[in-house]
Write an enzyme that holds these catalytic residues in place. Sequence first.
Site, PDB file in Angstrom:
ATOM      1  N   PRO A 111       2.401  -2.606 -11.368  1.00 32.99           N
ATOM      2  CA  PRO A 111       1.766  -3.248 -10.218  1.00 32.99           C
ATOM      3  C   PRO A 111       1.312  -2.224  -9.192  1.00 32.99           C
ATOM      4  O   PRO A 111       2.010  -1.232  -8.953  1.00 32.99           O
ATOM      5  CB  PRO A 111       2.863  -4.149  -9.651  1.00 32.99           C
ATOM      6  CG  PRO A 111       4.131  -3.757 -10.296  1.00 32.99           C
ATOM      7  CD  PRO A 111       3.799  -3.022 -11.551  1.00 32.99           C
ATOM      8  N   ASP A 162       5.655  11.535  -3.212  1.00 32.38           N
ATOM      9  CA  ASP A 162       5.017  10.770  -4.296  1.00 32.38           C
ATOM     10  C   ASP A 162       4.008  11.615  -5.066  1.00 32.38           C
ATOM     11  O   ASP A 162       3.934  11.547  -6.295  1.00 32.38           O
ATOM     12  CB  ASP A 162       4.313   9.529  -3.724  1.00 32.38           C
ATOM     13  CG  ASP A 162       5.305   8.478  -3.255  1.00 32.38           C
ATOM     14  OD1 ASP A 162       6.512   8.779  -3.214  1.00 32.38           O
ATOM     15  OD2 ASP A 162       4.881   7.359  -2.924  1.00 32.38           O
TER      16      ASP A 162
HETATM   17  O1  PMV Z   1       5.924   2.507  -1.318  1.00 32.32           O
HETATM   18  P1  PMV Z   1       5.355   3.821  -1.708  1.00 32.32           P
HETATM   19  O2  PMV Z   1       5.271   4.031  -3.182  1.00 32.32           O
HETATM   20  O3  PMV Z   1       4.034   4.084  -1.023  1.00 32.32           O
HETATM   21  O4  PMV Z   1       6.392   4.958  -1.223  1.00 32.32           O
HETATM   22  C1  PMV Z   1       6.458   5.364   0.105  1.00 32.32           C
HETATM   23  C2  PMV Z   1       7.622   6.297   0.318  1.00 32.32           C
HETATM   24  C3  PMV Z   1       7.856   6.632   1.798  1.00 32.32           C
HETATM   25  O5  PMV Z   1       8.962   7.529   1.850  1.00 32.32           O
HETATM   26  C4  PMV Z   1       8.198   5.395   2.591  1.00 32.32           C
HETATM   27  C5  PMV Z   1       6.647   7.295   2.421  1.00 32.32           C
HETATM   28  C6  PMV Z   1       6.393   8.734   1.994  1.00 32.32           C
HETATM   29  O6  PMV Z   1       5.256   9.182   2.204  1.00 32.32           O
HETATM   30  O7  PMV Z   1       7.307   9.424   1.502  1.00 32.32           O
END
Ligand code: PMV
Length: 335
Positions: A111, A162
């Site tokens: 997803p 990420d």
């Molecule tokens: O929800 P996602 O996959 O966009 O993950 C964000 C992770 C955070 O720590 C909340 C933001 C970041 O840039 O690390």
Amino acid sequence: MKITVSAPGKVTLFGEHAVVYGKPALVSAIDRRLYVCMEERNDSCVKVSALDLEITGLVLTFKEGFKEYVVETDCDRIVEAMGYVRKAIEITSKHLDRKKGVNVSITSEMPVGAGLGTSAAIAVSTVAAYAKLAGHELKLEEIASLAHATELEVQGAASPMDTTISTFGGTIYLKPGKPKPHLENLNLEKALPIVVGHTEREARTGEILKRVRALRKACPRAVDSAMKTIGAIVEEAKPALVKGDFAALGMLMNMNHGQLEALGVSTRLLNDMVYSARSAGALGSKLTGAGGGGCVIALCPGKVKEVSVAMKVVGGMPFEASLSGCGVRIESMEP
Ligand code: PMV
């Protein structure tokens, strides 16, 4: 020339949000991938299609005499996904000083915009594909850094977590730092039996990051203390993760979820999934990613089926995820 590049999604095992404020995080690539297929055009246009990405909700309004109709969709997430492609191409072409028109199509095995790092996977695959089409072989560090710059521009704030994991794959301990983050590739002694539960997201990553920033402005000491605790949880989880000490990892996951709840990023449905997973025998469970809906992870050795059913009962969509060593890669190339 036509090229297909793929990059993995991820689960943040520990440390989301605090990593944006310089704390360490533990993150793992998963065996679900996102594919970017890119083809050269004869002009300078960029055309992006994402025909298989899920769009929720459709409203069709017929106008007088049924001769005309207006279609409204909740396609914000798709438009957002396209934004990462556009920005990644802009940043990469500036970096290489080469501009090319391309057709891009995106397909995903997971997803999109649900906390599994799909925006990073889009940015990483787009940077790698565009550079290759322009005749450049970028180093992995360069891909990660250009993809991170893309996320920063689109979201306003982003840690390198990420984009790093989607580029390199595997399981990584990451501590943000300048000029580049400190990375440790971890070799896990045991595979982690993890179930991911997915729900619709109420808000996007950028908005949730803004909310946390506002909370920190309103009560800086309390928020900084939660961030510090999350950092300490990550440090304690690191050796437990490497050794495969599931009992310790479970406890630490539960503590990490408590801190994320304190930061206001969990939701009723995420909590329902987190607690039903524990009742069904998971050793630990937490939301993963930015929150505001999206995904949870549950560590459930010997209880994968039971935990999946429990998540379904409360309205989540579970799937079993294996951690994956494989980062960005070229899938195919045609002249
Ligand atoms: O929800 P996602 O996959 O966009 O993950 C964000 C992770 C955070 O720590 C909340 C933001 C970041 O840039 O690390």
